[in-house]
Design an enzyme around this catalytic site. Structure first.
Site, PDB file in Angstrom:
ATOM      1  CB  THR A   1      -9.956 -33.032 -10.682  1.00  0.00           C
ATOM      2  OG1 THR A   1      -9.848 -31.725 -10.132  1.00  0.00           O
ATOM      3  CG2 THR A   1     -10.885 -33.865  -9.831  1.00  0.00           C
TER       4      THR A   1
ATOM      5  CB  SER B   1     -12.537 -23.253 -23.296  1.00  0.00           C
ATOM      6  OG  SER B   1     -12.038 -24.505 -22.940  1.00  0.00           O
TER       7      SER B   1
ATOM      8  CG  ASP C   1     -18.970 -28.490 -10.848  1.00  0.00           C
ATOM      9  OD1 ASP C   1     -18.278 -28.763  -9.847  1.00  0.00           O
ATOM     10  OD2 ASP C   1     -18.687 -28.884 -11.995  1.00  0.00           O
ATOM     11  CE  LYS C   2     -13.457 -26.717  -7.531  1.00  0.00           C
ATOM     12  NZ  LYS C   2     -12.014 -26.954  -7.514  1.00  0.00           N
ATOM     13  CG  HIS C   3     -13.447 -24.244 -13.692  1.00  0.00           C
ATOM     14  ND1 HIS C   3     -13.100 -25.404 -14.337  1.00  0.00           N
ATOM     15  CD2 HIS C   3     -12.491 -23.337 -14.016  1.00  0.00           C
ATOM     16  CE1 HIS C   3     -11.993 -25.199 -15.033  1.00  0.00           C
ATOM     17  NE2 HIS C   3     -11.605 -23.941 -14.856  1.00  0.00           N
ATOM     18  CB  SER C   4      -9.995 -24.369  -9.386  1.00  0.00           C
ATOM     19  OG  SER C   4      -8.669 -23.873  -9.302  1.00  0.00           O
TER      20      SER C   4
ATOM     21  NE  ARG D   1      -8.096 -21.369 -26.497  1.00  0.00           N
ATOM     22  CZ  ARG D   1      -8.540 -21.652 -25.273  1.00  0.00           C
ATOM     23  NH1 ARG D   1      -9.497 -22.533 -25.089  1.00  0.00           N
ATOM     24  NH2 ARG D   1      -8.041 -21.052 -24.221  1.00  0.00           N
TER      25      ARG D   1
ATOM     26  CE  LYS E   1     -14.106 -27.408 -21.160  1.00  0.00           C
ATOM     27  NZ  LYS E   1     -12.699 -27.526 -21.502  1.00  0.00           N
ATOM     28  CE  LYS E   2     -16.585 -27.190 -14.309  1.00  0.00           C
ATOM     29  NZ  LYS E   2     -16.571 -28.230 -13.278  1.00  0.00           N
TER      30      LYS E   2
HETATM   31  N1  URA Z   1      -9.296 -25.119 -19.108  1.00  0.00           N
HETATM   32  C1  URA Z   1     -10.156 -25.293 -20.121  1.00  0.00           C
HETATM   33  O1  URA Z   1     -10.961 -26.214 -20.108  1.00  0.00           O
HETATM   34  N2  URA Z   1     -10.100 -24.441 -21.161  1.00  0.00           N
HETATM   35  C2  URA Z   1      -9.238 -23.399 -21.221  1.00  0.00           C
HETATM   36  O2  URA Z   1      -9.263 -22.663 -22.165  1.00  0.00           O
HETATM   37  C3  URA Z   1      -8.349 -23.229 -20.134  1.00  0.00           C
HETATM   38  C4  URA Z   1      -8.413 -24.104 -19.081  1.00  0.00           C
END
Ligand code: URA
Length: 440
Positions: free
Chosen positions: A122, A185, A82-85, A170, A189-190
């Site tokens: 997304t 965070s 996967d990718k996260h931006s 937060r 999740k990833k």
């Molecule tokens: N996206 C997230 O899921 N968590 C963060 O803390 C910042 C961006």
């Protein structure tokens, strides 16, 4: 969990001592189960935000948050990627990356978010497609990925539930911008997707959350450290985010831009970033021997229609009617909603385009409904921009450089801001590459 134990964790962070690891795990479980006094969570978040925590503690926090919910279990995760931006303006990469990689034989169980601040999300983009359902549980994600190679689902309570509460607190305690908290965070999740390999796109620049290279590098190092600590082969690409990505910005318009790329058309800027991310994942999983070979494979699956076919399958699997999905892939304009007005903005000077103020454009689009100001706000999918020139292009005074798609009338202030968001120079402008550095 006893309040005295949380007090102890707070004191340890305050005095820069390592947190008691068993108590930290207990704290995360209590947060996930919502069996803890919110005031104590707020105090813990505030001390972590002001004092910071070590890499080892960040990794433990990330792992605890991942384990607070379901983790997708693949018998072999070597091809699961996967990718996260961290988010930018016009950043539509996930919509193309998931089907391209599925067409190349990788598995992409992508969890994605909604728009945050001035950046798009997304999930909001996919929901611009009539019928697209992003509510998949972990089992549905796995079943779909086993069947067609990819899915894109919204974050949900089954995955990392500790993050759901921590993120919400937060948001209202001004503790969002903490590198360890952002890391835990995102990576929890990833990691819950059960990934073997992850590429992170850390945006850096005036239209990014990380505006300096120092901050972007700090976040990239922290996320790479935590993800590797959880056994995920991870690399971060720090990329430039001053000017908008590609030709389209806005939810429906970014779906259009993505379909165009999958059709073999579309902007080079967008395609270059997609290739950068896909090539990294193809080489790290052994699907390609080099970036050059990876680029060839990506071109092949775009040219032979397989990537577009995967996108169509993903739409159908996630609830889009077959005829609509087919039309979306052939003539996307016929499926996506259109704005009531399209206002053309003309260049005031002749010269070379050196700057497009992405923040200004994103703020105006958000005000007209492309983004949210509060959680209840409804996104208006058709609001957004078409950018008719690329950075570095020569432009003449009077040329239309921007088309704003909107429903409500524009104010004088909107028009001035739109006009002033373009800057030109008399001298040819050397086009900078998006990739700034790699952290691994
Ligand atoms: N996206 C997230 O899921 N968590 C963060 O803390 C910042 C961006």
């Amino acid at each position: 969990m006893k309040s005295g134990d949380v007090e102890l964790l707070i004191q340890q962070v305050q005095s820069s001592q390592p947190m008691d690891s068993a108590k930290l795990d207990e704290f995360i479980q209590a947060v996930a189960q919502r069996s803890i006094d919110i005031k104590l969570v707020e105090r813990w978040l505030k001390v972590v935000h002001s004092n910071g925590i070590s890499v080892a503690e960040t990794t433990q926090l990330t792992k605890g948050m991942m384990l607070s919910g379901a983790v997708i279990d693949w018998s072999d995760n070597s091809m699961v990627v996967d990718k996260h931006s961290t988010g930018g303006v016009g950043d539509k990469m996930s919509l193309m990356l998931a089907p391209i990689l599925a067409a190349c034989g990788l598995k992409v169980p992508m969890l994605a978010g909604r728009g945050l601040g001035h950046t798009g999300g997304t999930i909001d983009k996919l929901e611009a497609i009539p019928g697209f359902n992003c509510s998949l549980n972990p089992q549905q994600m796995k079943t779909q990925v086993e069947a067609i190679g990819c899915c894109i689902a919204a974050q949900n309570d089954a995955i990392a539930p500790a993050d759901g509460l921590l993120y919400a607190i937060r948001d209202v305690t001004d503790t969002i911008d903490s590198i360890p908290l952002i890391t835990a965070s995102i990576i929890s999740k990833k990691a819950a997707e059960g990934l073997g390999t992850l590429v992170l796109d850390v945006k850096c620049g005036k239209a990014a959350f990380m505006q300096t290279l120092e901050d972007a590098t700090g976040l990239a190092e922290s996320m790479v450290g935590a993800a590797k600590g959880l056994g995920i082969n991870t690399v971060a690409q720090i990329t430039q985010m001053d000017y908008p990505i590609g030709q389209y910005v806005g939810n429906s318009l970014e779906v259009l831009g993505s379909v165009m790329i999958l059709q073999g058309k579309g902007s080079k800027d967008t395609l270059d970033i997609v290739i950068l991310q896909c090539a990294e994942l193809l080489t790290r999983t052994g699907k390609a021997e080099s970036h050059v070979q990876a680029e060839k494979i990506i071109s092949q699956v775009i040219d032979n229609g397989m990537a577009l076919e995967k996108f169509k399958q993903m739409c159908i699997q996630q609830g889009v009617d077959q005829i609509i999905a087919h039309k979306l892939c052939e003539t996307p304009h016929d499926v996506l909603t259109q704005s009531a007005h399209v206002t053309e903005i003309k260049a005031q000077d002749t010269g070379y385009i050196c700057e497009i103020d992405s923040m200004m454009l994103a703020d105006i689009a958000r005000k007209h409904g492309a983004g949210r100001f509060s959680i209840e706000d409804e996104i208006i999918a058709e609001i957004g921009f078409e950018i008719c020139f690329e950075r570095g292009n020569q432009i003449n005074s009077g040329d239309v450089w921007l088309k704003f798609h909107h429903n409500e009338p524009l104010t004088e202030d909107d028009l001035n801001k739109l006009t002033n968001s373009l800057s030109t120079t008399a001298q040819p402008f050397v086009h900078k590459k998006r990739l700034i550095s790699i952290i691994e």
